[in-house]
Design a protein around this motif. Structure first.
Motif, PDB file in Angstrom:
ATOM      1  N   VAL A  65       0.807  -1.344   0.043  1.00  0.00           N
ATOM      2  CA  VAL A  65       0.104  -0.187   0.150  1.00  0.00           C
ATOM      3  C   VAL A  65       0.748   1.095   0.156  1.00  0.00           C
ATOM      4  O   VAL A  65       0.806   2.245  -0.730  1.00  0.00           O
ATOM      5  CB  VAL A  65      -0.985  -0.034   1.199  1.00  0.00           C
ATOM      6  CG1 VAL A  65      -1.821   1.426   1.293  1.00  0.00           C
ATOM      7  CG2 VAL A  65      -1.993  -1.164   0.952  1.00  0.00           C
ATOM      8  N   ILE A  66       1.892   1.158   0.928  1.00  0.00           N
ATOM      9  CA  ILE A  66       2.945   2.380   0.902  1.00  0.00           C
ATOM     10  C   ILE A  66       3.682   2.599  -0.287  1.00  0.00           C
ATOM     11  O   ILE A  66       3.510   3.767  -1.042  1.00  0.00           O
ATOM     12  CB  ILE A  66       3.849   2.094   2.102  1.00  0.00           C
ATOM     13  CG1 ILE A  66       3.065   2.432   3.346  1.00  0.00           C
ATOM     14  CG2 ILE A  66       5.231   3.297   1.909  1.00  0.00           C
ATOM     15  CD1 ILE A  66       3.957   2.013   4.395  1.00  0.00           C
ATOM     16  N   ILE A  67       4.061   1.552  -1.089  1.00  0.00           N
ATOM     17  CA  ILE A  67       4.590   1.689  -2.356  1.00  0.00           C
ATOM     18  C   ILE A  67       3.698   2.184  -3.463  1.00  0.00           C
ATOM     19  O   ILE A  67       3.927   3.198  -4.186  1.00  0.00           O
ATOM     20  CB  ILE A  67       5.228   0.140  -2.938  1.00  0.00           C
ATOM     21  CG1 ILE A  67       6.142  -0.200  -1.868  1.00  0.00           C
ATOM     22  CG2 ILE A  67       5.582   0.521  -4.377  1.00  0.00           C
ATOM     23  CD1 ILE A  67       6.724  -1.671  -2.232  1.00  0.00           C
ATOM     24  N   PHE A  68       2.659   1.888  -3.381  1.00  0.00           N
ATOM     25  CA  PHE A  68       1.582   2.275  -4.366  1.00  0.00           C
ATOM     26  C   PHE A  68       1.330   3.773  -4.009  1.00  0.00           C
ATOM     27  O   PHE A  68       1.211   4.623  -5.096  1.00  0.00           O
ATOM     28  CB  PHE A  68       0.244   1.457  -4.311  1.00  0.00           C
ATOM     29  CG  PHE A  68       0.264   0.510  -5.384  1.00  0.00           C
ATOM     30  CD1 PHE A  68      -0.288   0.782  -6.839  1.00  0.00           C
ATOM     31  CD2 PHE A  68       0.546  -0.832  -5.297  1.00  0.00           C
ATOM     32  CE1 PHE A  68      -0.107   0.040  -7.914  1.00  0.00           C
ATOM     33  CE2 PHE A  68       0.695  -1.993  -6.165  1.00  0.00           C
ATOM     34  CZ  PHE A  68       0.270  -1.286  -7.733  1.00  0.00           C
ATOM     35  N   ALA A  69       0.747   4.135  -2.742  1.00  0.00           N
ATOM     36  CA  ALA A  69       0.315   5.318  -2.474  1.00  0.00           C
ATOM     37  C   ALA A  69       1.606   6.326  -2.544  1.00  0.00           C
ATOM     38  O   ALA A  69       1.326   7.435  -3.394  1.00  0.00           O
ATOM     39  CB  ALA A  69       0.010   5.473  -1.248  1.00  0.00           C
ATOM     40  N   SER A  70       2.678   6.097  -2.083  1.00  0.00           N
ATOM     41  CA  SER A  70       3.733   6.985  -2.335  1.00  0.00           C
ATOM     42  C   SER A  70       4.371   6.986  -3.896  1.00  0.00           C
ATOM     43  O   SER A  70       4.754   8.177  -4.115  1.00  0.00           O
ATOM     44  CB  SER A  70       4.996   6.716  -1.286  1.00  0.00           C
ATOM     45  OG  SER A  70       5.445   5.440  -1.559  1.00  0.00           O
ATOM     46  N   GLY A  71       4.132   5.845  -4.443  1.00  0.00           N
ATOM     47  CA  GLY A  71       4.703   6.137  -5.700  1.00  0.00           C
ATOM     48  C   GLY A  71       4.003   6.633  -6.656  1.00  0.00           C
ATOM     49  O   GLY A  71       4.195   7.607  -7.525  1.00  0.00           O
ATOM     50  N   ALA A  73       2.047   8.937  -5.576  1.00  0.00           N
ATOM     51  CA  ALA A  73       2.029  10.659  -5.240  1.00  0.00           C
ATOM     52  C   ALA A  73       3.399  11.157  -5.915  1.00  0.00           C
ATOM     53  O   ALA A  73       3.449  12.447  -6.237  1.00  0.00           O
ATOM     54  CB  ALA A  73       2.033  10.720  -3.669  1.00  0.00           C
ATOM     55  N   THR A  74       4.346  10.489  -5.980  1.00  0.00           N
ATOM     56  CA  THR A  74       5.631  10.798  -6.465  1.00  0.00           C
ATOM     57  C   THR A  74       5.696  11.052  -8.111  1.00  0.00           C
ATOM     58  O   THR A  74       5.754  12.251  -8.557  1.00  0.00           O
ATOM     59  CB  THR A  74       6.798   9.845  -6.562  1.00  0.00           C
ATOM     60  OG1 THR A  74       7.084   9.528  -4.805  1.00  0.00           O
ATOM     61  CG2 THR A  74       7.828  10.040  -7.008  1.00  0.00           C
ATOM     62  N   PHE A  75       4.801  10.166  -8.786  1.00  0.00           N
ATOM     63  CA  PHE A  75       4.479  10.428 -10.098  1.00  0.00           C
ATOM     64  C   PHE A  75       3.910  11.923 -10.320  1.00  0.00           C
ATOM     65  O   PHE A  75       4.032  12.481 -11.306  1.00  0.00           O
ATOM     66  CB  PHE A  75       3.797   9.154 -10.815  1.00  0.00           C
ATOM     67  CG  PHE A  75       4.909   8.132 -10.926  1.00  0.00           C
ATOM     68  CD1 PHE A  75       6.145   8.385 -11.639  1.00  0.00           C
ATOM     69  CD2 PHE A  75       4.354   6.793 -10.668  1.00  0.00           C
ATOM     70  CE1 PHE A  75       7.000   7.386 -11.725  1.00  0.00           C
ATOM     71  CE2 PHE A  75       5.179   5.678 -11.026  1.00  0.00           C
ATOM     72  CZ  PHE A  75       6.540   5.998 -11.086  1.00  0.00           C
ATOM     73  N   LEU A  76       2.754  12.094  -9.568  1.00  0.00           N
ATOM     74  CA  LEU A  76       1.733  13.116  -9.762  1.00  0.00           C
ATOM     75  C   LEU A  76       2.404  14.320  -9.284  1.00  0.00           C
ATOM     76  O   LEU A  76       2.150  15.518  -9.923  1.00  0.00           O
ATOM     77  CB  LEU A  76       0.568  12.788  -8.906  1.00  0.00           C
ATOM     78  CG  LEU A  76      -0.359  11.699  -9.391  1.00  0.00           C
ATOM     79  CD1 LEU A  76      -1.338  11.398  -8.525  1.00  0.00           C
ATOM     80  CD2 LEU A  76      -0.787  12.038 -10.990  1.00  0.00           C
ATOM     81  N   MET A  84      11.247  13.981  -0.889  1.00  0.00           N
ATOM     82  CA  MET A  84      12.183  13.959   0.307  1.00  0.00           C
ATOM     83  C   MET A  84      11.499  13.973   1.807  1.00  0.00           C
ATOM     84  O   MET A  84      11.619  13.025   2.571  1.00  0.00           O
ATOM     85  CB  MET A  84      13.018  15.334   0.336  1.00  0.00           C
ATOM     86  CG  MET A  84      14.189  15.025  -0.829  1.00  0.00           C
ATOM     87  SD  MET A  84      15.573  16.031  -0.835  1.00  0.00           S
ATOM     88  CE  MET A  84      14.619  17.705  -0.057  1.00  0.00           C
ATOM     89  N   MET A  85      10.082  14.496   1.733  1.00  0.00           N
ATOM     90  CA  MET A  85       9.514  14.103   3.093  1.00  0.00           C
ATOM     91  C   MET A  85       8.665  12.934   3.298  1.00  0.00           C
ATOM     92  O   MET A  85       8.436  12.417   4.073  1.00  0.00           O
ATOM     93  CB  MET A  85       8.613  15.258   3.240  1.00  0.00           C
ATOM     94  CG  MET A  85       9.171  16.741   3.402  1.00  0.00           C
ATOM     95  SD  MET A  85      10.152  16.737   4.868  1.00  0.00           S
ATOM     96  CE  MET A  85       8.943  17.432   6.077  1.00  0.00           C
ATOM     97  N   LYS A  86       8.327  12.396   1.749  1.00  0.00           N
ATOM     98  CA  LYS A  86       7.563  11.174   2.134  1.00  0.00           C
ATOM     99  C   LYS A  86       8.029   9.830   2.904  1.00  0.00           C
ATOM    100  O   LYS A  86       7.338   9.460   3.367  1.00  0.00           O
ATOM    101  CB  LYS A  86       7.415  10.648   0.631  1.00  0.00           C
ATOM    102  CG  LYS A  86       6.493   9.242   0.258  1.00  0.00           C
ATOM    103  CD  LYS A  86       6.569   9.084  -1.259  1.00  0.00           C
ATOM    104  CE  LYS A  86       7.997   8.771  -1.784  1.00  0.00           C
ATOM    105  NZ  LYS A  86       7.932   8.286  -2.997  1.00  0.00           N
ATOM    106  N   GLY A 136      11.741  11.370  12.124  1.00  0.00           N
ATOM    107  CA  GLY A 136      12.160  12.789  12.551  1.00  0.00           C
ATOM    108  C   GLY A 136      13.593  13.163  12.037  1.00  0.00           C
ATOM    109  O   GLY A 136      13.933  14.396  11.309  1.00  0.00           O
ATOM    110  N   LEU A 137      14.378  12.191  11.818  1.00  0.00           N
ATOM    111  CA  LEU A 137      15.839  12.511  11.214  1.00  0.00           C
ATOM    112  C   LEU A 137      15.657  12.878   9.531  1.00  0.00           C
ATOM    113  O   LEU A 137      16.134  13.963   9.228  1.00  0.00           O
ATOM    114  CB  LEU A 137      16.421  11.143  11.176  1.00  0.00           C
ATOM    115  CG  LEU A 137      18.012  11.470  10.467  1.00  0.00           C
ATOM    116  CD1 LEU A 137      18.936  12.491  11.104  1.00  0.00           C
ATOM    117  CD2 LEU A 137      18.786  10.282  10.593  1.00  0.00           C
ATOM    118  N   ASN A 138      14.615  12.237   8.939  1.00  0.00           N
ATOM    119  CA  ASN A 138      14.414  12.470   7.628  1.00  0.00           C
ATOM    120  C   ASN A 138      14.009  13.819   7.466  1.00  0.00           C
ATOM    121  O   ASN A 138      14.182  14.460   6.452  1.00  0.00           O
ATOM    122  CB  ASN A 138      13.365  11.412   7.096  1.00  0.00           C
ATOM    123  CG  ASN A 138      13.412  11.671   5.670  1.00  0.00           C
ATOM    124  OD1 ASN A 138      14.303  11.538   4.544  1.00  0.00           O
ATOM    125  ND2 ASN A 138      11.971  12.037   5.010  1.00  0.00           N
TER     126      ASN A 138
END
Length: 188
Positions: A65-71, A73-76, A84-86, A136-138
């Motif tokens: 789910v994370i790969i799909f959602a974040s991927g 969102a990255t493309f869009l 970088m915040m993702k 937090g570090l990210n």
């Protein structure tokens, strides 16, 4: 040593899409290629398990789910700061899932389940803490570094922290397990 390799194999398979993403991005510098390949590998892994009628653990579903959602969102967005915040969002979500008591049991060989199940629970929470700290570090890194520097530091931290904690956990659980097994044999 065989138990270490078995646990490492499962962990590496669970982290495969992330590791593929990092490797492709480091080699090519192409974020979209790296994200696309990471998404594809996540789909293939879950599909393979479902086709073989093997159970898919909650952490694996979450990863997909994370790969799909974040991927997606990255493309869009195509926004470097978002990209970088993702990982912080992902780390928090994974950390929350890792707060489930006993999630780590699937990674343990039978002897460890018998001798150190309490340590597996404790280290499950330590892993969750690592995820929250990494989130937090990210955020700090994303707000202070350029994209290339962020990717380099993030890659080293992402892999190094997990390998380091895995090594510490293995050493503690192995030595404690041996000590407890010997004590159990001595009393029987």
């Amino acid at each position: 040593m065989r138990a270490l390799f078995q646990a490492s194999k499962i962990l590496l398979l669970d982290l495969a899409s992330t590791l593929l993403f990092l490797a492709v991005y480091a080699i090519t510098g192409n974020l979209f290629l790296a994200v696309g390949l990471g998404m594809a590998l996540g789909i293939v892994q879950i599909g393979w398990q479902l086709a073989r009628k093997q159970p898919v653990e909650a952490l694996q579903w979450l990863s997909l789910v994370i790969i799909f959602a974040s991927g997606t969102a990255t493309f869009l967005t195509d926004d470097p700061l978002f990209i970088m915040m993702k990982p912080s969002i992902i780390y928090v979500i994974v950390g929350l899932v890792m707060l489930k008591r006993g999630w780590m049991t699937r990674y343990l060989p039978p002897i460890a389940r018998a001798t150190v199940p309490d340590l597996a629970v404790t280290f499950g929470y330590v892993w969750a803490g690592l995820m929250f700290f990494s989130a937090g570090l990210n955020i700090v890194l994303a707000l202070t570094l350029d994209v290339t520097s962020w990717a380099a530091v993030k890659s080293v931290w992402a892999i190094g922290s997990k390998v380091g904690l895995f090594g510490i956990q293995y050493a503690i659980m192995k030595s404690t397990g041996i000590r407890r097994a010997r004590a159990m044999m001595a009393t029987s």
